[in-house]
Design a protein around this motif. Structure first.
Motif, PDB file in Angstrom:
ATOM      1  N   ALA A 184      -6.627   5.695  -7.950  1.00 18.39           N
ATOM      2  CA  ALA A 184      -5.795   4.545  -8.322  1.00 18.39           C
ATOM      3  C   ALA A 184      -4.334   4.976  -8.425  1.00 18.39           C
ATOM      4  O   ALA A 184      -3.428   4.291  -7.943  1.00 18.39           O
ATOM      5  CB  ALA A 184      -6.281   3.973  -9.654  1.00 18.39           C
ATOM      6  N   LYS A 185      -4.126   6.149  -9.009  1.00 17.00           N
ATOM      7  CA  LYS A 185      -2.766   6.633  -9.221  1.00 17.00           C
ATOM      8  C   LYS A 185      -2.011   6.792  -7.902  1.00 17.00           C
ATOM      9  O   LYS A 185      -0.887   6.301  -7.754  1.00 17.00           O
ATOM     10  CB  LYS A 185      -2.841   7.979  -9.958  1.00 17.00           C
ATOM     11  CG  LYS A 185      -1.488   8.641 -10.189  1.00 17.00           C
ATOM     12  CD  LYS A 185      -1.619   9.851 -11.100  1.00 17.00           C
ATOM     13  CE  LYS A 185      -2.244  11.042 -10.381  1.00 17.00           C
ATOM     14  NZ  LYS A 185      -2.370  12.214 -11.259  1.00 17.00           N
ATOM     15  N   TRP A 186      -2.638   7.460  -6.950  1.00 18.26           N
ATOM     16  CA  TRP A 186      -1.913   7.747  -5.710  1.00 18.26           C
ATOM     17  C   TRP A 186      -1.787   6.522  -4.814  1.00 18.26           C
ATOM     18  O   TRP A 186      -0.814   6.392  -4.084  1.00 18.26           O
ATOM     19  CB  TRP A 186      -2.538   8.941  -4.983  1.00 18.26           C
ATOM     20  CG  TRP A 186      -2.349  10.182  -5.787  1.00 18.26           C
ATOM     21  CD1 TRP A 186      -3.298  10.889  -6.455  1.00 18.26           C
ATOM     22  CD2 TRP A 186      -1.100  10.846  -6.064  1.00 18.26           C
ATOM     23  NE1 TRP A 186      -2.741  11.935  -7.143  1.00 18.26           N
ATOM     24  CE2 TRP A 186      -1.386  11.947  -6.914  1.00 18.26           C
ATOM     25  CE3 TRP A 186       0.226  10.615  -5.707  1.00 18.26           C
ATOM     26  CZ2 TRP A 186      -0.399  12.807  -7.387  1.00 18.26           C
ATOM     27  CZ3 TRP A 186       1.207  11.470  -6.168  1.00 18.26           C
ATOM     28  CH2 TRP A 186       0.903  12.548  -7.000  1.00 18.26           C
ATOM     29  N   GLN A 187      -2.751   5.620  -4.908  1.00 18.24           N
ATOM     30  CA  GLN A 187      -2.600   4.390  -4.116  1.00 18.24           C
ATOM     31  C   GLN A 187      -1.377   3.602  -4.577  1.00 18.24           C
ATOM     32  O   GLN A 187      -0.628   3.068  -3.766  1.00 18.24           O
ATOM     33  CB  GLN A 187      -3.876   3.542  -4.192  1.00 18.24           C
ATOM     34  CG  GLN A 187      -4.970   4.120  -3.292  1.00 18.24           C
ATOM     35  CD  GLN A 187      -6.290   3.395  -3.389  1.00 18.24           C
ATOM     36  OE1 GLN A 187      -6.350   2.245  -3.795  1.00 18.24           O
ATOM     37  NE2 GLN A 187      -7.361   4.075  -3.013  1.00 18.24           N
ATOM     38  N   SER A 188      -1.160   3.556  -5.905  1.00 16.09           N
ATOM     39  CA  SER A 188       0.052   2.834  -6.330  1.00 16.09           C
ATOM     40  C   SER A 188       1.313   3.593  -5.941  1.00 16.09           C
ATOM     41  O   SER A 188       2.323   2.981  -5.609  1.00 16.09           O
ATOM     42  CB  SER A 188       0.085   2.543  -7.841  1.00 16.09           C
ATOM     43  OG  SER A 188      -1.045   2.994  -8.457  1.00 16.09           O
ATOM     44  N   ASP A 241       2.014   2.656  -2.421  1.00 18.71           N
ATOM     45  CA  ASP A 241       2.476   1.271  -2.353  1.00 18.71           C
ATOM     46  C   ASP A 241       3.942   1.182  -2.748  1.00 18.71           C
ATOM     47  O   ASP A 241       4.739   0.544  -2.068  1.00 18.71           O
ATOM     48  CB  ASP A 241       1.651   0.391  -3.300  1.00 18.71           C
ATOM     49  CG  ASP A 241       0.365  -0.075  -2.638  1.00 18.71           C
ATOM     50  OD1 ASP A 241       0.222   0.186  -1.423  1.00 18.71           O
ATOM     51  OD2 ASP A 241      -0.484  -0.671  -3.316  1.00 18.71           O
ATOM     52  N   GLU A 242       4.273   1.837  -3.868  1.00 14.21           N
ATOM     53  CA  GLU A 242       5.651   1.780  -4.358  1.00 14.21           C
ATOM     54  C   GLU A 242       6.619   2.354  -3.347  1.00 14.21           C
ATOM     55  O   GLU A 242       7.713   1.841  -3.153  1.00 14.21           O
ATOM     56  CB  GLU A 242       5.776   2.551  -5.682  1.00 14.21           C
ATOM     57  CG  GLU A 242       5.431   1.703  -6.891  1.00 14.21           C
ATOM     58  CD  GLU A 242       5.237   2.559  -8.126  1.00 14.21           C
ATOM     59  OE1 GLU A 242       6.011   3.534  -8.298  1.00 14.21           O
ATOM     60  OE2 GLU A 242       4.297   2.269  -8.898  1.00 14.21           O
ATOM     61  N   ALA A 243       6.193   3.424  -2.696  1.00 11.71           N
ATOM     62  CA  ALA A 243       7.077   4.068  -1.725  1.00 11.71           C
ATOM     63  C   ALA A 243       7.118   3.298  -0.400  1.00 11.71           C
ATOM     64  O   ALA A 243       7.963   3.568   0.456  1.00 11.71           O
ATOM     65  CB  ALA A 243       6.637   5.496  -1.497  1.00 11.71           C
ATOM     66  N   GLY A 244       6.220   2.335  -0.234  1.00 11.68           N
ATOM     67  CA  GLY A 244       6.196   1.521   0.990  1.00 11.68           C
ATOM     68  C   GLY A 244       6.000   2.351   2.252  1.00 11.68           C
ATOM     69  O   GLY A 244       6.528   2.033   3.324  1.00 11.68           O
ATOM     70  N   ILE A 245       5.210   3.394   2.122  1.00 12.99           N
ATOM     71  CA  ILE A 245       5.088   4.372   3.204  1.00 12.99           C
ATOM     72  C   ILE A 245       4.401   3.840   4.462  1.00 12.99           C
ATOM     73  O   ILE A 245       4.678   4.280   5.568  1.00 12.99           O
ATOM     74  CB  ILE A 245       4.347   5.606   2.654  1.00 12.99           C
ATOM     75  CG1 ILE A 245       5.345   6.411   1.817  1.00 12.99           C
ATOM     76  CG2 ILE A 245       3.761   6.450   3.752  1.00 12.99           C
ATOM     77  CD1 ILE A 245       4.773   7.612   1.190  1.00 12.99           C
ATOM     78  N   PHE A 246       3.510   2.887   4.279  1.00 13.51           N
ATOM     79  CA  PHE A 246       2.704   2.463   5.431  1.00 13.51           C
ATOM     80  C   PHE A 246       3.259   1.229   6.136  1.00 13.51           C
ATOM     81  O   PHE A 246       2.652   0.701   7.053  1.00 13.51           O
ATOM     82  CB  PHE A 246       1.257   2.219   4.991  1.00 13.51           C
ATOM     83  CG  PHE A 246       0.670   3.402   4.272  1.00 13.51           C
ATOM     84  CD1 PHE A 246       0.847   4.682   4.784  1.00 13.51           C
ATOM     85  CD2 PHE A 246      -0.031   3.256   3.085  1.00 13.51           C
ATOM     86  CE1 PHE A 246       0.325   5.784   4.131  1.00 13.51           C
ATOM     87  CE2 PHE A 246      -0.554   4.358   2.429  1.00 13.51           C
ATOM     88  CZ  PHE A 246      -0.376   5.625   2.948  1.00 13.51           C
ATOM     89  N   ARG A 247       4.420   0.751   5.677  1.00 16.17           N
ATOM     90  CA  ARG A 247       5.036  -0.390   6.358  1.00 16.17           C
ATOM     91  C   ARG A 247       5.583   0.096   7.703  1.00 16.17           C
ATOM     92  O   ARG A 247       6.363   1.047   7.763  1.00 16.17           O
ATOM     93  CB  ARG A 247       6.159  -0.948   5.493  1.00 16.17           C
ATOM     94  CG  ARG A 247       6.796  -2.188   6.056  1.00 16.17           C
ATOM     95  CD  ARG A 247       7.730  -2.794   5.038  1.00 16.17           C
ATOM     96  NE  ARG A 247       6.982  -3.458   3.974  1.00 16.17           N
ATOM     97  CZ  ARG A 247       6.693  -4.768   3.980  1.00 16.17           C
ATOM     98  NH1 ARG A 247       7.078  -5.519   4.991  1.00 16.17           N
ATOM     99  NH2 ARG A 247       6.030  -5.309   2.995  1.00 16.17           N
ATOM    100  N   GLY A 268       2.860  21.952  -7.531  1.00 13.80           N
ATOM    101  CA  GLY A 268       4.317  21.881  -7.490  1.00 13.80           C
ATOM    102  C   GLY A 268       4.916  21.487  -6.162  1.00 13.80           C
ATOM    103  O   GLY A 268       6.060  21.817  -5.878  1.00 13.80           O
ATOM    104  N   GLY A 269       4.152  20.781  -5.325  1.00 13.65           N
ATOM    105  CA  GLY A 269       4.700  20.314  -4.059  1.00 13.65           C
ATOM    106  C   GLY A 269       5.757  19.242  -4.289  1.00 13.65           C
ATOM    107  O   GLY A 269       5.659  18.463  -5.228  1.00 13.65           O
ATOM    108  N   GLU A 270       6.766  19.245  -3.422  1.00 15.16           N
ATOM    109  CA  GLU A 270       7.822  18.243  -3.574  1.00 15.16           C
ATOM    110  C   GLU A 270       7.403  16.917  -2.963  1.00 15.16           C
ATOM    111  O   GLU A 270       6.858  16.876  -1.870  1.00 15.16           O
ATOM    112  CB  GLU A 270       9.087  18.720  -2.852  1.00 15.16           C
ATOM    113  CG  GLU A 270       9.966  19.607  -3.693  1.00 15.16           C
ATOM    114  CD  GLU A 270      11.117  20.149  -2.866  1.00 15.16           C
ATOM    115  OE1 GLU A 270      11.762  19.342  -2.167  1.00 15.16           O
ATOM    116  OE2 GLU A 270      11.321  21.380  -2.894  1.00 15.16           O
ATOM    117  N   GLY A 271       7.697  15.845  -3.644  1.00 20.88           N
ATOM    118  CA  GLY A 271       7.426  14.503  -3.117  1.00 20.88           C
ATOM    119  C   GLY A 271       5.946  14.278  -2.878  1.00 20.88           C
ATOM    120  O   GLY A 271       5.093  14.880  -3.543  1.00 20.88           O
ATOM    121  N   LEU A 272       5.646  13.429  -1.887  1.00 19.56           N
ATOM    122  CA  LEU A 272       4.260  13.098  -1.573  1.00 19.56           C
ATOM    123  C   LEU A 272       3.806  13.911  -0.364  1.00 19.56           C
ATOM    124  O   LEU A 272       4.570  14.107   0.579  1.00 19.56           O
ATOM    125  CB  LEU A 272       4.143  11.610  -1.247  1.00 19.56           C
ATOM    126  CG  LEU A 272       4.434  10.637  -2.397  1.00 19.56           C
ATOM    127  CD1 LEU A 272       4.616   9.229  -1.863  1.00 19.56           C
ATOM    128  CD2 LEU A 272       3.313  10.688  -3.425  1.00 19.56           C
TER     129      LEU A 272
END
Length: 868
Positions: A11-15, A18-24, A786-790
């Motif tokens: 649930a955490k990573w799906q939101s 979504d917030e990052a709008g990565i799949f648009r 400790g990876g940066e970003g997603l």
RNA sequence: GCCCGCGUGGUGGAAUGGUAGACACAGGAGACUUAAAAUCUCCAGGCCGAAAGGCCGUGCCGGUUCGAGUCCGGCCGCGGGUACCA
């Protein structure tokens, strides 16, 4: 969190995504585009494991392409028209529209938790008026370009329910609901002129290099190009000659009868004063319209009494029969029967006492055909018997060519290229489909609806009350007002066409619509130009012919009408056909011997709770009626989406069927737990200050030099090999092999004595490699370490060539093809030296037992084979 | 019927014509534990053998090749499609 909890993580990573709008999907100037598409689902109401498998594969590709710097289009929609919605309405009284949209909402709700990288903003259903209205616009454009026309065609008719039946609804020649004997009925219907494109669709197959060869072959056979000849046979009475078509005219000498289709004009004419023939024709009309049923049906015929003259030996008179096996649709609806060289004709001849005469023999076997027809391949050599063109020993192909040439030269026949492919009938006498946008006017005839009046929408109710689907027949036909309209041409009262379109039409262009689902025209050229073609299309092998061929035709037709760029006439650059998900069936019999099916959860050790033994049928396609459907929702609830994804990818090669087992899902979950724990443990050590976090991973990987520590070296070499193999696996649909490699590497990582820093690096790369398959866990591991970003946004790791090469290789040594020993040698050792060492090996010497080797084959880097 | 696939241990499967069975499941033995679960380690195609090793083995029959699960021919079984299931 102290142990792997999919529910929390997912649930955490799906939101976060979504917030990052990565799949648009967005058009980008500086990135290459990548369009990945899975065949869209029919909204049956529940997703099944086959869907999970299909969409997970597409998702792996989509996420991999994101990581390799592409602008990715990965859409989803619903193939929403079709019979099941009407059947549901008939069975339980609802409305197909409500049923369908309800199912779509349910299935979307079941798919979302899978964490697919889909651009949901582009979603549509084919039953949305916005979609099918554009489809109607396409139909009108096709009509204008002459790509659609009307002609008569035969349908299955249920005389009790007074309704047209699909082939699927005809069981053993009877209507599935009424049980009445099905009849054939001729209706005027709309057809797409796909046959105009036969040659083009055939030729273009060669260019589809990234399609499975088997699909191209199936399409080639379906189009069925053949060279043959049309030969008129003079009738001995006054009638016009009967024109027969043959692809094997070299068997002319053996012609002993003519068979014509029951639908042939001559059959119909003769039937008028021949009651016996009329009855026979009526009988054949009761057969199923399917090719399989016609071919398997007993071959029957009736002598018409008329005769024709053999065109080469006019003194021979051949009887004309009506045969139930002759298709009016193919060739001329008349064939000459040559029993010696066609098994069907031979059976027919034996049954009705017709002559059997050879046209050729096989060399060295000069005997007449008796019970088995002699049917040579075209490349096979035969010896012709007094062939009119004067050839003796020749291949069948040469015989055919010589015959056609001879007939043409004498003016006795015409060489013809024909195709098996028939025009695509699109009219359906059903409610739940896209209405065909034409109007019937008493004065103007068939008139296309005006584009500004589109969409021609399906009526929801009839006179204020919802449509009643319990009444058989097409509700559009009996609707009190929907049919009434004005003629678009003269304005007089007119009637709408009440037929709707085949649902294959809906799925023949949806891929183009996804490039601009909001366009006010079927497509928007600049978007189609950017996103087309589909770079990777993924779906079931069951669509190898119809759906894919229709889409190829549609893309061409859309190009002609200006809706697709020329490059898109082959819309799918690469195709992958996946296998089915199967499951065991558990069956017992009731007291009348009828089968009773049981749910997997009711069966333990092959027995029901009361101890009754159960018959287990392996690997059957999942279907509700057999009760062997495993609901992926249960798996996702129990173990999480990553487990379901990992499992469907892991064990079976994607093109093959996969057997669902509960144990497999547990095992997948166990492995993901191990990965999580390893990351957790490393994170704890990092917190304790053991691991250096100063430099970025790629920097460390780039800077890594061999020789510091043997355990670190081993692990880093293995890591690079893993990167290499997983990358290749993902690119070539070798997901199961990629996963096996990940298992192998992780097992090594679990046991290694390499430094914590190297383990930590390896684990981060492993998260990247796993991210297309188990994206939630990968994000979690990435963030723990400790990876940066997603991680979904992080460039794909690249294997270092230098780390892939081994210095020495292990060579197996065979003696006469049997493995006897192995030696380890430097990679580039020359052949002579390898040979020397191989022969010096003690086990080889023992095996040779003093014998002198005749030959030693050394395949560098592969194998040594000593031949005695 | 016709067209197209597929067939490998107890199971899912791996193997550019080059060590058949990688990886995993189920199974066995052991460690940890009062015990169980969980976790970890090891074993494992079949037959013979104490072992070393040997023989057999990729649906069946035959062929090509130094070498065939892989290529060719012929069978058998299963699956998909067969034009109105999607």
């Amino acid at each position: 969190m102290s142990r792997y909890s999919a529910a929390e993580i997912e649930a955490k990573w799906q939101s976060a995504w979504d917030e990052a709008g990565i799949f648009r999907a967005e058009r980008s100037r500086d990135k290459p585009k990548y369009y990945v598409l899975e065949m869209f689902p029919y909204p049956s109401g529940r997703i099944h494991m086959g869907h999970v498998r299909n969409y997970t594969m597409g998702d792996v590709i989509a996420r991999y392409r994101l990581a390799t710097g592409h602008s990715v289009l990965h859409p989803m929609g619903w193939d929403a028209f079709g019979m099941p919605a009407e059947n549901a309405a008939m069975a339980s009284g609802g409305h197909p529209k409500d049923w369908t949209y309800g199912n779509i909402a349910d299935m979307r709700g079941q798919m979302k938790p899978l964490g697919l990288s889909i651009d949901w903003s582009r979603e549509f259903a084919t039953c949305d008026p916005e979609y099918y209205g554009q489809q109607q616009a396409l139909f009108l454009d096709f009509l204008e370009k002459g790509l659609v026309y009307r002609k008569n065609a035969v349908v299955n008719w249920d005389p009790v329910d007074m309704t047209v039946l699909a082939n699927e609804q005809v069981i053993d020649g009877k209507g599935w609901r009424s049980g009445a004997e099905v009849e054939k009925r001729e209706l005027t219907q709309w057809f797409f002129k796909i046959s105009d494109f036969s040659e083009e669709l055939l030729e273009a197959l060669d260019g589809l290099e990234n399609w499975p060869a088997k699909v191209r072959l199936m399409q080639e056979n379906w189009i069925g190009k053949s060279r043959g000849i049309e030969i008129p046979f003079e009738r001995t009475d006054a009638g016009a000659p009967l024109v027969c078509y043959s692809t094997r005219p070299d068997t002319m000498r053996g012609a002993s009868f003519i068979a014509i289709s029951p639908e042939h004009p001559v059959s119909r004419e003769l039937a008028q004063d021949n009651p016996e023939l009329e009855a026979f024709i009526a009988e054949t009309r009761k057969m199923d319209t399917t090719e399989a049923a016609m071919e398997k049906a007993e071959k029957k015929g009736i002598d018409t009494g008329i005769t024709v003259r053999h065109p080469v030996w006019p003194e021979r008179e051949l009887p004309v029969w009506v045969g139930n096996f002759v298709l009016m649709d193919y060739g001329t609806g008349a064939v000459f029967g040559c029993p010696a060289h066609d098994q069907r004709d031979l059976d027919f001849a034996r049954k009705y006492g017709l002559e059997v005469r050879n046209a050729f023999y096989l060399p060295g076997q000069e005997k007449d055909v008796e019970t088995e027809a002699l049917v040579p391949a075209k490349t096979e050599t035969v010896i012709y018997i007094d062939h009119f063109a004067g050839i003796g020993e020749a291949t069948s192909q040469e015989g055919i060519d010589a015959t056609i040439d001879w007939f043409e030269a004498k003016g006795l026949g015409t060489g013809q290229v024909k195709y098996r492919l028939r025009d695509w009938g699109l009219s359906r006498q059903r409610y739940w489909g896209c209405p065909i946008p034409v109007v019937h006017c008493d004065t103007c005839g068939v008139v296309p609806e005006k584009k500004e009046n589109l969409p021609v929408e399906l009526p929801y109710d009839e006179g204020g009350t919802p449509i009643d689907f319990s009444i058989p027949g097409n509700p559009l036909d009996r609707h009190p007002t929907w049919r009434d309209c004005k003629c678009p041409s003269c304005g007089a009262d007119a009637r709408r066409e009440t037929d709707t379109m085949d649902t294959f039409v809906d799925s023949s262009w949806y891929f183009a619509r996804f490039t601009a689902p909001d366009a006010q025209t079927p497509t928007r050229m600049e978007d189609a130009e950017y996103w087309m073609n589909v770079d990777q299309y993924i779906g079931g092998i069951e669509h190898a012919i119809l759906h894919l061929l229709y889409s190829r035709f549609f893309a061409r037709a859309m190009h002609i009408c200006g809706h697709l760029p020329e490059k898109a006439i082959e819309p799918f650059d690469a195709l992958f056909t996946q296998g089915m998900v199967t499951h065991e069936i558990y069956r017992t019999k009731d007291d009348k011997g009828r089968p009773v099916y049981h749910l997997p959860e009711d069966v333990t050790d092959g027995k029901l709770a009361d101890g009754t033994p159960v018959q287990i049928i392996p690997s059957a396609k999942m279907s509700k009626s057999k009760k062997n459907v495993v609901d992926p929702v249960n798996i996702i609830d129990a173990f999480g989406a990553d487990t379901a994804r990992w499992f469907v990818l892991s064990d079976s090669p994607p093109e093959r069927d996969v057997e669902w087992t509960a144990a497999g899902a547990e095992a997948a979950n166990k492995f993901l737990g191990r990965v999580w724990r390893k990351a957790h443990e490393l994170a704890e050590r990092r917190d304790a200050g053991v691991v250096d976090l100063d430099r970025s991973l790629q920097e460390i990987m780039d800077a890594y030099e061999l020789g510091v520590n043997q355990y670190d070296d081993e692990l880093m070499r293995a890591l690079h090999k893993t990167i290499d193999e997983v990358t290749k696996g993902v690119e070539s649909f070798g997901f199961n092999a990629a996963i096996a490699r990940i298992y192998g590497f992780f097992n090594q990582l679990s046991k290694t004595q390499a430094s914590a820093s190297t383990q930590w690096r390896s684990m981060r790369v492993l998260a990247q490699l796993m991210s297309p398959m188990t994206p939630h866990l990968a994000e979690e591991v990435w963030s723990m370490l400790g990876g940066e970003g997603l991680v979904v946004d992080t460039p794909w790791p690249v294997a270092d060539e230098a780390m892939l090469a081994d210095d020495s290789v292990t060579l197996p040594i065979q003696v006469n093809g049997k493995r006897r020993a192995e030696i380890s040698v430097p990679k580039d050792m020359d052949k002579a030296e390898v040979e020397k060492r191989a022969l010096a090996h003690e086990a080889v010497a023992r095996s040779l037992d003093g014998a002198q080797p005749k030959k030693v084959i050394v395949v560098p880097g592969r194998i040594v084979n000593v031949v005695v």
